[in-house]
Design a protein around this motif. Structure first.
Motif, PDB file in Angstrom:
ATOM      1  N   SER A 194       0.838  -1.212   0.000  1.00 59.97           N
ATOM      2  CA  SER A 194       0.000   0.000   0.000  1.00 59.97           C
ATOM      3  C   SER A 194       0.866   1.251   0.000  1.00 59.97           C
ATOM      4  O   SER A 194       0.558   2.232  -0.692  1.00 59.97           O
ATOM      5  CB  SER A 194      -0.919   0.019   1.223  1.00 59.97           C
ATOM      6  OG  SER A 194      -1.823  -1.050   1.179  1.00 59.97           O
ATOM      7  N   ASN A 195       1.963   1.222   0.765  1.00 60.30           N
ATOM      8  CA  ASN A 195       2.885   2.366   0.784  1.00 60.30           C
ATOM      9  C   ASN A 195       3.541   2.581  -0.584  1.00 60.30           C
ATOM     10  O   ASN A 195       3.674   3.706  -1.054  1.00 60.30           O
ATOM     11  CB  ASN A 195       3.959   2.175   1.852  1.00 60.30           C
ATOM     12  CG  ASN A 195       3.427   2.303   3.251  1.00 60.30           C
ATOM     13  OD1 ASN A 195       2.390   2.914   3.491  1.00 60.30           O
ATOM     14  ND2 ASN A 195       4.125   1.707   4.203  1.00 60.30           N
ATOM     15  N   ILE A 196       3.948   1.485  -1.211  1.00 62.01           N
ATOM     16  CA  ILE A 196       4.563   1.577  -2.544  1.00 62.01           C
ATOM     17  C   ILE A 196       3.560   2.135  -3.547  1.00 62.01           C
ATOM     18  O   ILE A 196       3.895   3.011  -4.351  1.00 62.01           O
ATOM     19  CB  ILE A 196       5.087   0.197  -2.999  1.00 62.01           C
ATOM     20  CG1 ILE A 196       6.243  -0.253  -2.094  1.00 62.01           C
ATOM     21  CG2 ILE A 196       5.519   0.234  -4.464  1.00 62.01           C
ATOM     22  CD1 ILE A 196       6.665  -1.701  -2.287  1.00 62.01           C
ATOM     23  N   LYS A 197       2.328   1.651  -3.491  1.00 60.06           N
ATOM     24  CA  LYS A 197       1.275   2.146  -4.392  1.00 60.06           C
ATOM     25  C   LYS A 197       1.048   3.642  -4.192  1.00 60.06           C
ATOM     26  O   LYS A 197       0.874   4.389  -5.157  1.00 60.06           O
ATOM     27  CB  LYS A 197      -0.019   1.355  -4.144  1.00 60.06           C
ATOM     28  CG  LYS A 197      -1.220   1.850  -4.910  1.00 60.06           C
ATOM     29  CD  LYS A 197      -1.211   1.359  -6.337  1.00 60.06           C
ATOM     30  CE  LYS A 197      -2.529   1.607  -7.029  1.00 60.06           C
ATOM     31  NZ  LYS A 197      -2.567   2.836  -7.802  1.00 60.06           N
ATOM     32  N   SER A 198       1.065   4.099  -2.940  1.00 64.69           N
ATOM     33  CA  SER A 198       0.884   5.534  -2.657  1.00 64.69           C
ATOM     34  C   SER A 198       1.984   6.374  -3.281  1.00 64.69           C
ATOM     35  O   SER A 198       1.724   7.448  -3.837  1.00 64.69           O
ATOM     36  CB  SER A 198       0.860   5.785  -1.146  1.00 64.69           C
ATOM     37  OG  SER A 198      -0.262   5.195  -0.568  1.00 64.69           O
ATOM     38  N   ILE A 199       3.220   5.887  -3.216  1.00 62.89           N
ATOM     39  CA  ILE A 199       4.337   6.624  -3.832  1.00 62.89           C
ATOM     40  C   ILE A 199       4.196   6.607  -5.349  1.00 62.89           C
ATOM     41  O   ILE A 199       4.407   7.627  -6.014  1.00 62.89           O
ATOM     42  CB  ILE A 199       5.699   6.036  -3.399  1.00 62.89           C
ATOM     43  CG1 ILE A 199       5.873   6.123  -1.879  1.00 62.89           C
ATOM     44  CG2 ILE A 199       6.845   6.737  -4.116  1.00 62.89           C
ATOM     45  CD1 ILE A 199       5.802   7.512  -1.294  1.00 62.89           C
ATOM     46  N   ALA A 200       3.824   5.475  -5.921  1.00 67.21           N
ATOM     47  CA  ALA A 200       3.610   5.407  -7.379  1.00 67.21           C
ATOM     48  C   ALA A 200       2.533   6.408  -7.792  1.00 67.21           C
ATOM     49  O   ALA A 200       2.695   7.130  -8.786  1.00 67.21           O
ATOM     50  CB  ALA A 200       3.228   3.996  -7.798  1.00 67.21           C
ATOM     51  N   ASP A 201       1.452   6.481  -7.032  1.00 65.58           N
ATOM     52  CA  ASP A 201       0.381   7.442  -7.328  1.00 65.58           C
ATOM     53  C   ASP A 201       0.876   8.879  -7.223  1.00 65.58           C
ATOM     54  O   ASP A 201       0.509   9.732  -8.028  1.00 65.58           O
ATOM     55  CB  ASP A 201      -0.807   7.240  -6.386  1.00 65.58           C
ATOM     56  CG  ASP A 201      -1.550   5.935  -6.632  1.00 65.58           C
ATOM     57  OD1 ASP A 201      -1.352   5.325  -7.711  1.00 65.58           O
ATOM     58  OD2 ASP A 201      -2.322   5.520  -5.739  1.00 65.58           O
ATOM     59  N   LYS A 202       1.709   9.155  -6.238  1.00 68.96           N
ATOM     60  CA  LYS A 202       2.254  10.510  -6.043  1.00 68.96           C
ATOM     61  C   LYS A 202       2.999  10.992  -7.286  1.00 68.96           C
ATOM     62  O   LYS A 202       2.960  12.165  -7.626  1.00 68.96           O
ATOM     63  CB  LYS A 202       3.193  10.507  -4.832  1.00 68.96           C
ATOM     64  CG  LYS A 202       3.901  11.830  -4.577  1.00 68.96           C
ATOM     65  CD  LYS A 202       4.809  11.727  -3.366  1.00 68.96           C
ATOM     66  CE  LYS A 202       5.578  13.001  -3.150  1.00 68.96           C
ATOM     67  NZ  LYS A 202       6.474  12.897  -1.976  1.00 68.96           N
ATOM     68  N   TYR A 203       3.682  10.071  -7.961  1.00 72.47           N
ATOM     69  CA  TYR A 203       4.449  10.415  -9.168  1.00 72.47           C
ATOM     70  C   TYR A 203       3.673  10.069 -10.442  1.00 72.47           C
ATOM     71  O   TYR A 203       4.268   9.880 -11.497  1.00 72.47           O
ATOM     72  CB  TYR A 203       5.807   9.709  -9.133  1.00 72.47           C
ATOM     73  CG  TYR A 203       6.707  10.275  -8.054  1.00 72.47           C
ATOM     74  CD1 TYR A 203       7.531  11.370  -8.300  1.00 72.47           C
ATOM     75  CD2 TYR A 203       6.705   9.745  -6.770  1.00 72.47           C
ATOM     76  CE1 TYR A 203       8.338  11.903  -7.309  1.00 72.47           C
ATOM     77  CE2 TYR A 203       7.504  10.270  -5.767  1.00 72.47           C
ATOM     78  CZ  TYR A 203       8.312  11.355  -6.043  1.00 72.47           C
ATOM     79  OH  TYR A 203       9.102  11.886  -5.051  1.00 72.47           O
ATOM     80  N   ASN A 204       2.339  10.004 -10.317  1.00 72.45           N
ATOM     81  CA  ASN A 204       1.466   9.713 -11.455  1.00 72.45           C
ATOM     82  C   ASN A 204       1.858   8.426 -12.177  1.00 72.45           C
ATOM     83  O   ASN A 204       1.727   8.322 -13.391  1.00 72.45           O
ATOM     84  CB  ASN A 204       1.439  10.886 -12.440  1.00 72.45           C
ATOM     85  CG  ASN A 204       0.927  12.145 -11.800  1.00 72.45           C
ATOM     86  OD1 ASN A 204      -0.075  12.128 -11.087  1.00 72.45           O
ATOM     87  ND2 ASN A 204       1.627  13.248 -11.998  1.00 72.45           N
TER      88      ASN A 204
END
Length: 194
Positions: A152-162
């Motif tokens: 979930s944390n990795i997904k959040s970072i991926a989302d942050k960088y579009n």
């Protein structure tokens, strides 16, 4: 073994800074008085300090620690991580991705105690404005995959960088792919509005 890419990045940083100062001071023309010598020497020292105290240690500590833990557990590791310079991904974001991904990979390999062919592969490179990260490990899971806090944390970072995150399991391997969009211009990703 694999090269420590943070050392390669740090060396590249030093080369760029020293090269820029050499160009600015017009060293090629041979006019190299005491003032230029002092400026050039100070720029060299500053570039080396910044590179080896700030740039290299962050990733070396994290990657070295996690891959060292894996090797201590009998897991074969390989790493080829090529990050751009300058990189608009914050250190903390890279640490969140790599720490969680490598912890999960180590844990996945530990679950495969019966198989001696345990491995972790960490790959990362730029392709245009995209940073592609791939963390692959041996996997022998039969139960459905549960996404925990780390993913979930990795997904959040991926989302942050579009970007995007995907997981693939195939027979005896688990593969986590993370795509981050990193514009190769001076625009700071954290200033973008969502």
């Amino acid at each position: 073994g694999s090269p420590w890419w943070s050392w390669v990045i740090a060396s590249t940083f030093v080369g760029i800074v020293v090269g820029l100062f050499a160009k600015k001071l017009d060293i090629q023309e041979g006019d190299f008085g005491k003032g230029k010598i002092a400026t050039f020497a100070i720029s060299n020292i500053a570039a080396h300090l910044a590179a080896w105290i700030v740039v290299a240690p962050v990733l070396d500590i994290l990657i070295g620690n996690k891959l060292g833990i894996a090797e201590d557990k009998g897991i074969a590791v390989s790493c080829s991580l090529k990050l751009p310079y300058p990189c608009t991904i914050t250190d903390i974001d890279l640490c969140i991705i790599l720490s969680n991904a490598l912890d999960n990979a180590i844990h996945g390999c530990e679950k495969t105690a019966a198989n001696p062919d345990k491995y972790i592969e960490l790959l990362g490179h730029m392709q245009g404005d995209f940073l592609l990260l791939e963390i692959k490990n041996s996997y022998y899971g039969k139960a459905p995959l549960k996404k925990g806090i780390g993913l979930s944390n990795i997904k959040s970072i991926a989302d942050k960088y579009n970007g995007a995150m995907s997981i693939n399991t195939h027979k005896e391997s688990f593969c986590l792919n993370v795509l981050l969009i990193i514009p190769q211009q001076e625009e700071n990703i954290s200033r973008q509005r969502y």
